[in-house]
Design a protein around this motif. Sequence first.
Motif, PDB file in Angstrom:
ATOM      1  N   LYS A 283      57.821   8.937   6.331  1.00 53.05           N
ATOM      2  CA  LYS A 283      57.733   9.387   4.936  1.00 53.05           C
ATOM      3  C   LYS A 283      58.146   8.268   3.991  1.00 53.05           C
ATOM      4  O   LYS A 283      57.494   8.017   2.974  1.00 53.05           O
ATOM      5  N   ALA A 284      59.253   7.613   4.319  1.00 50.14           N
ATOM      6  CA  ALA A 284      59.762   6.546   3.455  1.00 50.14           C
ATOM      7  C   ALA A 284      58.759   5.409   3.339  1.00 50.14           C
ATOM      8  O   ALA A 284      58.580   4.824   2.262  1.00 50.14           O
ATOM      9  N   ALA A 285      58.090   5.081   4.441  1.00 49.93           N
ATOM     10  CA  ALA A 285      57.118   3.983   4.434  1.00 49.93           C
ATOM     11  C   ALA A 285      55.936   4.296   3.525  1.00 49.93           C
ATOM     12  O   ALA A 285      55.396   3.405   2.859  1.00 49.93           O
ATOM     13  N   VAL A 286      55.539   5.557   3.460  1.00 48.73           N
ATOM     14  CA  VAL A 286      54.377   5.954   2.659  1.00 48.73           C
ATOM     15  C   VAL A 286      54.758   6.192   1.203  1.00 48.73           C
ATOM     16  O   VAL A 286      54.065   5.760   0.283  1.00 48.73           O
ATOM     17  N   LEU A 287      55.890   6.874   0.991  1.00 47.92           N
ATOM     18  CA  LEU A 287      56.251   7.290  -0.367  1.00 47.92           C
ATOM     19  C   LEU A 287      57.014   6.236  -1.150  1.00 47.92           C
ATOM     20  O   LEU A 287      56.990   6.222  -2.379  1.00 47.92           O
ATOM     21  N   SER A 288      57.746   5.375  -0.451  1.00 52.15           N
ATOM     22  CA  SER A 288      58.553   4.334  -1.124  1.00 52.15           C
ATOM     23  C   SER A 288      59.490   4.942  -2.165  1.00 52.15           C
ATOM     24  O   SER A 288      59.616   4.424  -3.276  1.00 52.15           O
ATOM     25  N   VAL A 289      60.137   6.044  -1.808  1.00 47.59           N
ATOM     26  CA  VAL A 289      61.120   6.680  -2.687  1.00 47.59           C
ATOM     27  C   VAL A 289      62.379   6.971  -1.885  1.00 47.59           C
ATOM     28  O   VAL A 289      62.365   6.967  -0.653  1.00 47.59           O
ATOM     29  N   ASN A 290      63.456   7.237  -2.588  1.00 47.68           N
ATOM     30  CA  ASN A 290      64.694   7.627  -1.938  1.00 47.68           C
ATOM     31  C   ASN A 290      64.481   8.950  -1.190  1.00 47.68           C
ATOM     32  O   ASN A 290      63.795   9.848  -1.699  1.00 47.68           O
TER      33      ASN A 290
END
Length: 347
Positions: A283-290
């Motif tokens: 998820k972090a890799a795709v969304l680039s959000v905290n």
Amino acid sequence: MAKSVAPSAATLCGNLIEDARKGVFKPVYLLMGEEPYYPELLCRAIIDNCIDESMKAFNELVCFGADVTAEQVISSARQYPMMSDRLLVVVKEAQMMKDLESLSLYCNDILESTVLVILMHGAVADKRKSLYKAVQKVGVVLESPVVREYEISNWIISHFRSRGLDIEPQAAALMGESTGTDLATIASQTDKLLRNIPEGTKSVSVADIEKNVGISRQYSIYELSKELSMRNSAKALKIASKIGDSARFAMPMAVSALYTHFYRILKYNALLSRNPRPSNEEKAAVLSVNPYFFREYDTAVRNYPLQKAMTVISLLCEYDYLGKGGDGAAMAPGELLTELCLKILNT
């Protein structure tokens, strides 16, 4: 053999500043990049620590690229210090020099007692040419790329930690909306905040940002994005109307922020189509959000499945064109934003 990873601009800048405070200097610095914050920060640290205050008049030369030639800089750099261990030569806005590349000649025959700083403002040296290669051999190159919009909240969180404070992810997002991606502005606002919050504060909240930075969470693009994600029509339209009435409102900036948000939703849809139960790392890799915001995006993809997300992206491209005066758009920018949000909610 594993490939070595170059340190980030923040890490390298921090290490070089620490060296400067200890009196350890490289013979030549090439400080460059589209984002001037780190090059300027390091340049200031070198100037503050390289030459004793009482000796600066004799052993420090600060000039500007538009006013000097490479020959003049090299001639100054090859002088010996007077009653000091070092001589400091700083060329600011070096990208303005017509013969900048000729400074590579100095790198071929440096003077150990001289510290030469070549500071380029918002520009980079050609890595294929001699200056960049020469400085790499005898000194250090600090390149500072622009921090992208989707990275700015994490940069703010990291910056606050470097100042000994935590900041709530929502507060970082709100501050980023106010400051944009200008790191010097963020640093200045951080300094202002630190002067105003109570002594002993350990964590900065949304309320602290609202009070000291001068932006309201209630009527922000960040909050608008959230209400659109949740399909809270009444709240979203009220926020859009308030934002559009602001004297500082600019339709292209609003559309850009919404585009970033919905493009993340689109990418998240694509990830879920491949893997319905992705890990937090995926998820972090795709969304680039905290990770704090993952729950919001889980709701957003349910409200905007792939086809609807694509429709919203198309709407945003259309209104970006209209917001820039395309087709002689007669509606006021604030009215355009409200109309856009209404169409998004009706997809």
